[in-house]
Scaffold this motif. Structure first.
Motif, mmCIF file in Angstrom:
data_model
loop_
_atom_site.group_PDB
_atom_site.id
_atom_site.type_symbol
_atom_site.label_atom_id
_atom_site.label_comp_id
_atom_site.label_asym_id
_atom_site.label_seq_id
_atom_site.Cartn_x
_atom_site.Cartn_y
_atom_site.Cartn_z
ATOM 1 N N THR A 40 0.824 -1.213 0.000
ATOM 2 C CA THR A 40 0.000 0.000 0.000
ATOM 3 C C THR A 40 0.861 1.268 0.000
ATOM 4 O O THR A 40 0.345 2.378 -0.052
ATOM 5 C CB THR A 40 -0.932 0.013 1.229
ATOM 6 O OG1 THR A 40 -0.118 -0.205 2.400
ATOM 7 C CG2 THR A 40 -1.985 -1.066 1.150
ATOM 8 N N ARG B 68 -1.619 -4.736 6.570
ATOM 9 C CA ARG B 68 -2.470 -4.547 7.744
ATOM 10 C C ARG B 68 -3.870 -4.063 7.365
ATOM 11 O O ARG B 68 -4.755 -3.965 8.194
ATOM 12 C CB ARG B 68 -1.827 -3.583 8.727
ATOM 13 C CG ARG B 68 -1.584 -2.191 8.179
ATOM 14 C CD ARG B 68 -1.046 -1.289 9.256
ATOM 15 N NE ARG B 68 -0.492 -0.065 8.703
ATOM 16 C CZ ARG B 68 0.027 0.892 9.438
ATOM 17 N NH1 ARG B 68 0.069 0.778 10.738
ATOM 18 N NH2 ARG B 68 0.514 1.979 8.872
ATOM 19 N N ARG B 69 -4.043 -3.697 6.067
ATOM 20 C CA ARG B 69 -5.373 -3.238 5.627
ATOM 21 C C ARG B 69 -5.535 -3.567 4.154
ATOM 22 O O ARG B 69 -4.562 -3.671 3.414
ATOM 23 C CB ARG B 69 -5.521 -1.726 5.846
ATOM 24 C CG ARG B 69 -4.542 -0.932 5.011
ATOM 25 C CD ARG B 69 -4.440 0.506 5.453
ATOM 26 N NE ARG B 69 -3.410 1.204 4.685
ATOM 27 C CZ ARG B 69 -3.654 2.022 3.675
ATOM 28 N NH1 ARG B 69 -4.897 2.247 3.285
ATOM 29 N NH2 ARG B 69 -2.682 2.619 3.028
ATOM 30 N N LYS C 285 18.395 0.048 8.670
ATOM 31 C CA LYS C 285 18.323 -0.598 7.355
ATOM 32 C C LYS C 285 19.435 -1.640 7.208
ATOM 33 O O LYS C 285 19.204 -2.740 6.732
ATOM 34 C CB LYS C 285 18.462 0.459 6.237
ATOM 35 C CG LYS C 285 17.299 1.437 6.160
ATOM 36 C CD LYS C 285 16.073 0.697 5.754
ATOM 37 C CE LYS C 285 14.923 1.606 5.405
ATOM 38 N NZ LYS C 285 13.682 0.864 5.212
ATOM 39 N N ARG D 265 3.982 11.268 -3.950
ATOM 40 C CA ARG D 265 3.519 10.748 -2.661
ATOM 41 C C ARG D 265 2.234 11.440 -2.239
ATOM 42 O O ARG D 265 2.170 12.668 -2.194
ATOM 43 C CB ARG D 265 4.593 10.937 -1.585
ATOM 44 C CG ARG D 265 4.311 10.208 -0.305
ATOM 45 C CD ARG D 265 5.456 10.305 0.660
ATOM 46 N NE ARG D 265 6.632 9.573 0.244
ATOM 47 C CZ ARG D 265 6.771 8.255 0.353
ATOM 48 N NH1 ARG D 265 5.802 7.538 0.861
ATOM 49 N NH2 ARG D 265 7.870 7.675 -0.050
ATOM 50 N N ARG E 146 4.625 14.593 3.616
ATOM 51 C CA ARG E 146 5.806 14.489 4.481
ATOM 52 C C ARG E 146 6.635 15.723 4.205
ATOM 53 O O ARG E 146 7.348 15.785 3.188
ATOM 54 C CB ARG E 146 6.624 13.242 4.138
ATOM 55 C CG ARG E 146 5.978 11.947 4.559
ATOM 56 C CD ARG E 146 6.871 10.776 4.222
ATOM 57 N NE ARG E 146 6.229 9.525 4.517
ATOM 58 C CZ ARG E 146 6.749 8.333 4.203
ATOM 59 N NH1 ARG E 146 7.910 8.254 3.597
ATOM 60 N NH2 ARG E 146 6.111 7.239 4.500
HETATM 61 N N1 LIG Z 1 11.089 7.557 0.759
HETATM 62 C C1 LIG Z 1 12.291 7.488 0.223
HETATM 63 O O1 LIG Z 1 12.790 8.435 -0.422
HETATM 64 C C2 LIG Z 1 13.088 6.212 0.364
HETATM 65 C C3 LIG Z 1 14.399 6.167 -0.093
HETATM 66 C C4 LIG Z 1 15.112 4.965 -0.006
HETATM 67 C C5 LIG Z 1 14.517 3.842 0.556
HETATM 68 N N2 LIG Z 1 13.247 3.912 1.021
HETATM 69 C C6 LIG Z 1 12.669 2.697 1.623
HETATM 70 O O2 LIG Z 1 11.819 2.080 0.669
HETATM 71 C C7 LIG Z 1 10.799 1.338 1.347
HETATM 72 C C8 LIG Z 1 9.443 1.688 0.766
HETATM 73 O O3 LIG Z 1 9.281 3.087 0.867
HETATM 74 P P1 LIG Z 1 7.893 3.781 0.533
HETATM 75 O O4 LIG Z 1 8.198 5.208 0.342
HETATM 76 O O5 LIG Z 1 7.162 3.004 -0.497
HETATM 77 O O6 LIG Z 1 7.145 3.594 1.939
HETATM 78 P P2 LIG Z 1 5.643 4.021 2.299
HETATM 79 O O7 LIG Z 1 5.005 4.683 1.135
HETATM 80 O O8 LIG Z 1 5.700 4.735 3.589
HETATM 81 O O9 LIG Z 1 4.940 2.596 2.502
HETATM 82 C C9 LIG Z 1 5.320 1.764 3.543
HETATM 83 C C10 LIG Z 1 4.531 0.492 3.585
HETATM 84 O O10 LIG Z 1 4.775 -0.127 4.858
HETATM 85 C C11 LIG Z 1 3.533 -0.335 5.533
HETATM 86 N N3 LIG Z 1 3.633 -0.084 6.972
HETATM 87 C C12 LIG Z 1 4.131 1.021 7.580
HETATM 88 N N4 LIG Z 1 3.992 0.910 8.914
HETATM 89 C C13 LIG Z 1 3.384 -0.269 9.139
HETATM 90 C C14 LIG Z 1 2.956 -0.959 10.316
HETATM 91 N N5 LIG Z 1 3.131 -0.451 11.535
HETATM 92 N N6 LIG Z 1 2.369 -2.164 10.186
HETATM 93 C C15 LIG Z 1 2.186 -2.711 8.962
HETATM 94 N N7 LIG Z 1 2.560 -2.127 7.811
HETATM 95 C C16 LIG Z 1 3.155 -0.919 7.903
HETATM 96 C C17 LIG Z 1 2.580 0.685 4.937
HETATM 97 O O11 LIG Z 1 1.251 0.242 5.172
HETATM 98 P P3 LIG Z 1 0.050 1.343 5.320
HETATM 99 O O12 LIG Z 1 -0.223 1.826 3.932
HETATM 100 O O13 LIG Z 1 -1.044 0.565 5.925
HETATM 101 O O14 LIG Z 1 0.597 2.435 6.209
HETATM 102 C C18 LIG Z 1 3.007 0.661 3.478
HETATM 103 O O15 LIG Z 1 2.446 -0.434 2.814
HETATM 104 C C19 LIG Z 1 10.944 1.692 2.828
HETATM 105 O O16 LIG Z 1 11.627 0.665 3.470
HETATM 106 C C20 LIG Z 1 11.788 2.954 2.806
HETATM 107 O O17 LIG Z 1 12.540 3.103 3.987
HETATM 108 C C21 LIG Z 1 12.522 5.054 0.932
#
Ligand SMILES: NC(=O)c1ccc[n+]([C@@H]2O[C@H](COP(=O)([O-])OP(=O)(O)OC[C@H]3O[C@@H](n4cnc5c(N)ncnc54)[C@H](OP(=O)(O)O)[C@@H]3O)[C@@H](O)[C@H]2O)c1
Length: 297
Positions: A69, A94-95, A189, A216, A220
């Motif tokens: 998600t 979780r959803r 990480k 996004r 944020r």
């Molecule tokens: N953002 C960046 O620029 C960046 C850069 C490098 C690496 N990354 C890494 O890439 C990965 C994916 O990033 P993203 O931006 O796609 O992340 P995101 O949009 O925040 O999505 C995170 C996912 O994890 C789930 N999640 C978060 N908290 C949870 C909880 N307590 N229980 C169950 N599920 C949970 C969310 O579910 P819900 O939708 O239900 O919340 C969602 O499906 C992450 O590991 C991040 O650290 C990110």
């Protein structure tokens, strides 16, 4: 008096800023030019993925995605829906959500409680390939909550999936991941990466993207500001510190379907390698490279 002081200070400040800009540009230029050690193998894999798709489909593998998600997860689901390399894809989260794909029946959503994931171990049975794009932020979940999601839930998913027979685990980590880092984000990480490596998966692939470029929906402030500042950097040095999510998910799928003799039991893709594997740098994979490269065993 004030004018006098300013005229003394401004040239110094300007020189300082100009010097800083030159240093930052030099670092970005270096990062953008950096060539992955196994460039040849990556180029061959990126190309092989296209030609090997039909062969891979015959394996009738199933896959699961956790974090589906999120931004990476949604892009992954979209790409999987287009390519359909697997027989079925199970989305564990979780959803449940409405999937933005033409054929939602290719996917099956299942709700799980990551704090008691062992109780859902049956859901992982018969699934050979796993993708993990779970993650949160310290701002959203606090330091403890961040470690719980980005380390504990990630490691637990890998553990439960392996016990159920998963052969290939794909982890979305981050640029700079380092178990010895003094920063919580990169340390967490790195520690998650290491904990899964110790599980000795048949095949384990880590992806370390830079700042994700995506639309996004969730606001944020910090990340939006970084992304705003990054726009010119991403235009000038596209592979230095940023990664479009579409390129990342394409690299993840190409990595899975590329011919097995090009695969290794452990692969670590840094940002530049992700761009190459995702087909974003076709010009860097020159004809000479393709002909010269022998598959690594
Ligand atoms: N953002 C960046 O620029 C960046 C850069 C490098 C690496 N990354 C890494 O890439 C990965 C994916 O990033 P993203 O931006 O796609 O992340 P995101 O949009 O925040 O999505 C995170 C996912 O994890 C789930 N999640 C978060 N908290 C949870 C909880 N307590 N229980 C169950 N599920 C949970 C969310 O579910 P819900 O939708 O239900 O919340 C969602 O499906 C992450 O590991 C991040 O650290 C990110």
């Amino acid at each position: 008096m004030l004018w006098f002081k300013c005229s003394e200070i401004i040239p110094g400040v300007s020189i300082g800023i100009a010097f800083l800009a030159v240093c930052v540009s030099a670092i970005l230029f270096y990062l953008d030019l950096e060539v992955p050690k196994d460039k040849d193998r990556i180029c061959v894999m990126a190309e092989a993925a296209e030609s090997n798709l039909e062969e891979y489909k015959k394996k009738n593998m199933n896959a699961f995605v956790v974090g589906y998600t999120g931004e990476v997860g949604k892009a992954l689901v979209k790409h999987l829906a287009q390519v359909k390399p697997f027989q079925k894809v199970y989305l564990l989260g979780r959803r449940e959500v409405t999937l933005d794909v033409e054929d939602p029946s290719y996917f099956e959503q299942k709700s799980v409680d990551f704090e008691k994931l062992e109780e859902s171990s049956d859901l992982f049975k018969g699934i050979g390939v796993g993708f993990c794009a779970l993650g949160t932020t310290k701002a959203k979940a606090g330091a403890k909550g961040f470690v719980q999601v980005d380390h504990d839930f990630v490691v637990k998913t890998a553990e439960v999936a392996k016990a159920a027979g998963c052969e290939h685990f794909n982890l979305v980590s981050s640029q700079g991941a380092d178990k010895n880092s003094s920063f919580l984000y990169t340390k967490t990480k790195g520690q998650a990466e290491e904990a899964i490596k110790a599980m000795a998966y048949q095949r384990y692939s880590i992806f370390r993207p830079g700042v994700l470029l995506c639309d996004r929906q969730e606001s944020r402030a910090g990340e939006s500001f970084v992304r705003f500042l990054l726009k010119p950097v991403a235009a000038l040095f596209p592979t230095a510190i940023s990664t479009p999510v579409d390129v990342l998910v394409k690299a993840m799928i190409n990595n899975v379907i590329a011919t097995p003799d090009k695969a290794k039991d452990f692969e670590l893709y840094e940002n530049k390698a992700i761009h190459m594997l995702g087909g974003n740098l076709k010009s860097s994979c020159s004809e000479k490279t393709k002909v010269d490269s022998a598959p690594e065993k």
